[in-house]
Design a protein around this motif. Structure first.
Motif, mmCIF file in Angstrom:
data_model
loop_
_atom_site.group_PDB
_atom_site.id
_atom_site.type_symbol
_atom_site.label_atom_id
_atom_site.label_comp_id
_atom_site.label_asym_id
_atom_site.label_seq_id
_atom_site.Cartn_x
_atom_site.Cartn_y
_atom_site.Cartn_z
ATOM 1 N N ARG A 125 0.836 -1.211 0.000
ATOM 2 C CA ARG A 125 0.000 0.000 0.000
ATOM 3 C C ARG A 125 0.866 1.254 0.000
ATOM 4 N NH1 ARG A 125 -5.449 1.578 0.547
ATOM 5 N NH2 ARG A 125 -5.308 3.827 0.322
ATOM 6 N N SER A 126 1.923 1.247 0.800
ATOM 7 C CA SER A 126 2.829 2.400 0.848
ATOM 8 C C SER A 126 3.467 2.638 -0.520
ATOM 9 C CB SER A 126 3.918 2.184 1.891
ATOM 10 O OG SER A 126 3.365 2.093 3.180
ATOM 11 N N GLN A 127 3.870 1.570 -1.181
ATOM 12 C CA GLN A 127 4.485 1.694 -2.507
ATOM 13 C C GLN A 127 3.490 2.252 -3.512
ATOM 14 O OE1 GLN A 127 7.704 1.226 -3.080
ATOM 15 N NE2 GLN A 127 7.474 1.827 -5.196
ATOM 16 N N ARG A 128 2.243 1.761 -3.503
ATOM 17 C CA ARG A 128 1.217 2.286 -4.419
ATOM 18 C C ARG A 128 0.931 3.751 -4.137
ATOM 19 N NH1 ARG A 128 -1.523 -2.501 -3.278
ATOM 20 N NH2 ARG A 128 -3.044 -1.337 -2.060
ATOM 21 N N ASP A 129 0.824 4.112 -2.859
ATOM 22 C CA ASP A 129 0.572 5.508 -2.493
ATOM 23 C C ASP A 129 1.715 6.404 -2.952
ATOM 24 O OD1 ASP A 129 -1.795 4.750 -1.340
ATOM 25 O OD2 ASP A 129 -1.111 4.983 0.743
ATOM 26 N N TRP A 130 2.954 5.941 -2.752
ATOM 27 C CA TRP A 130 4.120 6.725 -3.156
ATOM 28 C C TRP A 130 4.115 6.942 -4.671
ATOM 29 C CZ3 TRP A 130 7.513 10.208 -2.937
ATOM 30 C CH2 TRP A 130 8.629 10.203 -3.755
ATOM 31 N N GLU A 131 3.841 5.888 -5.446
ATOM 32 C CA GLU A 131 3.822 6.016 -6.903
ATOM 33 C C GLU A 131 2.739 7.001 -7.340
ATOM 34 O OE1 GLU A 131 6.041 4.909 -9.040
ATOM 35 O OE2 GLU A 131 7.140 3.867 -7.458
ATOM 36 N N ALA A 132 1.572 6.940 -6.711
ATOM 37 C CA ALA A 132 0.481 7.852 -7.065
ATOM 38 C C ALA A 132 0.853 9.293 -6.733
ATOM 39 C CB ALA A 132 -0.797 7.448 -6.331
ATOM 40 N N LYS A 133 1.443 9.520 -5.556
ATOM 41 C CA LYS A 133 1.845 10.871 -5.172
ATOM 42 C C LYS A 133 2.948 11.397 -6.086
ATOM 43 C CE LYS A 133 0.565 10.535 -0.341
ATOM 44 N NZ LYS A 133 1.013 10.415 1.040
ATOM 45 N N LYS A 134 3.898 10.534 -6.419
ATOM 46 C CA LYS A 134 4.998 10.942 -7.294
ATOM 47 C C LYS A 134 4.444 11.334 -8.666
ATOM 48 C CE LYS A 134 7.864 7.794 -8.848
ATOM 49 N NZ LYS A 134 8.956 6.817 -8.998
ATOM 50 N N LYS A 135 3.515 10.545 -9.182
ATOM 51 C CA LYS A 135 2.918 10.857 -10.481
ATOM 52 C C LYS A 135 2.184 12.188 -10.424
ATOM 53 C CE LYS A 135 -0.221 9.041 -13.933
ATOM 54 N NZ LYS A 135 -1.176 8.009 -14.284
ATOM 55 N N VAL A 159 2.726 14.733 -8.433
ATOM 56 C CA VAL A 159 3.683 15.837 -8.331
ATOM 57 C C VAL A 159 4.281 16.149 -9.694
ATOM 58 C CG1 VAL A 159 5.957 16.482 -7.432
ATOM 59 C CG2 VAL A 159 4.230 15.552 -5.891
ATOM 60 N N PHE A 160 4.705 15.124 -10.423
ATOM 61 C CA PHE A 160 5.287 15.354 -11.744
ATOM 62 C C PHE A 160 4.270 15.975 -12.696
ATOM 63 C CE2 PHE A 160 8.718 12.495 -10.453
ATOM 64 C CZ PHE A 160 9.803 13.181 -10.964
ATOM 65 N N GLU A 161 3.021 15.523 -12.616
ATOM 66 C CA GLU A 161 1.997 16.102 -13.471
ATOM 67 C C GLU A 161 1.755 17.569 -13.123
ATOM 68 O OE1 GLU A 161 -1.263 13.415 -12.944
ATOM 69 O OE2 GLU A 161 -0.523 12.039 -14.490
ATOM 70 N N GLU A 162 1.770 17.894 -11.827
ATOM 71 C CA GLU A 162 1.589 19.280 -11.416
ATOM 72 C C GLU A 162 2.759 20.160 -11.852
ATOM 73 O OE1 GLU A 162 0.829 19.248 -7.233
ATOM 74 O OE2 GLU A 162 -1.079 18.210 -7.465
ATOM 75 N N LEU A 163 3.931 19.567 -11.967
ATOM 76 C CA LEU A 163 5.099 20.322 -12.414
ATOM 77 C C LEU A 163 5.153 20.430 -13.936
ATOM 78 C CD1 LEU A 163 7.796 18.968 -9.957
ATOM 79 C CD2 LEU A 163 6.697 21.210 -9.932
ATOM 80 N N GLY A 164 4.193 19.825 -14.622
ATOM 81 C CA GLY A 164 4.108 19.960 -16.063
ATOM 82 C C GLY A 164 4.693 18.814 -16.849
#
Length: 111
Positions: free
Chosen positions: A41-51, A53-58
């Protein structure tokens, strides 16, 4: 301390040990499964948050291959720029169009 002839006591003790062992095994398996599920669950949450953040940065996350491609591209541009500057230096010095390059960086400096 059980007497050698106390069959009922021996069976009671063996039964208790069996129960304790079974309970401990179940507890251990439950704990291991909990930590496995927590890690997943932690790994899935981290991947979702990372994605996110990158999307918000363009940018778009397409994996490490994109980062490697960008790194290779920047290295290629730097090398091309260095070669261009060296060739320009040689043309300024009156060397032929196919110069033998001097050792870098002694005469061929990037400005």
């Amino acid at each position: 301390p059980l007497q050698d002839t106390d069959v009922a006591g021996y069976l009671r003790h063996a039964h208790e040990q069996n129960l304790i062992s079974t309970i401990e095994e179940g507890r251990k398996e439950t704990q291991e499964e909990f930590y496995r599920a927590l890690e997943d669950r932690s790994q899935r949450d981290w991947e979702a948050k990372k994605k996110r953040v990158f999307e918000e940065l363009g940018g778009r996350v397409t994996g490490d291959s994109r980062a490697m491609a960008e790194h290779k591209k920047s290295k290629s541009l730097l090398m091309a720029s260095t070669i261009h500057r060296c060739l320009h230096y040689h043309s300024q010095q009156g060397h032929s169009s196919q110069p033998s390059l001097p050792p870098f960086p002694s005469k061929c400096k990037i400005k």
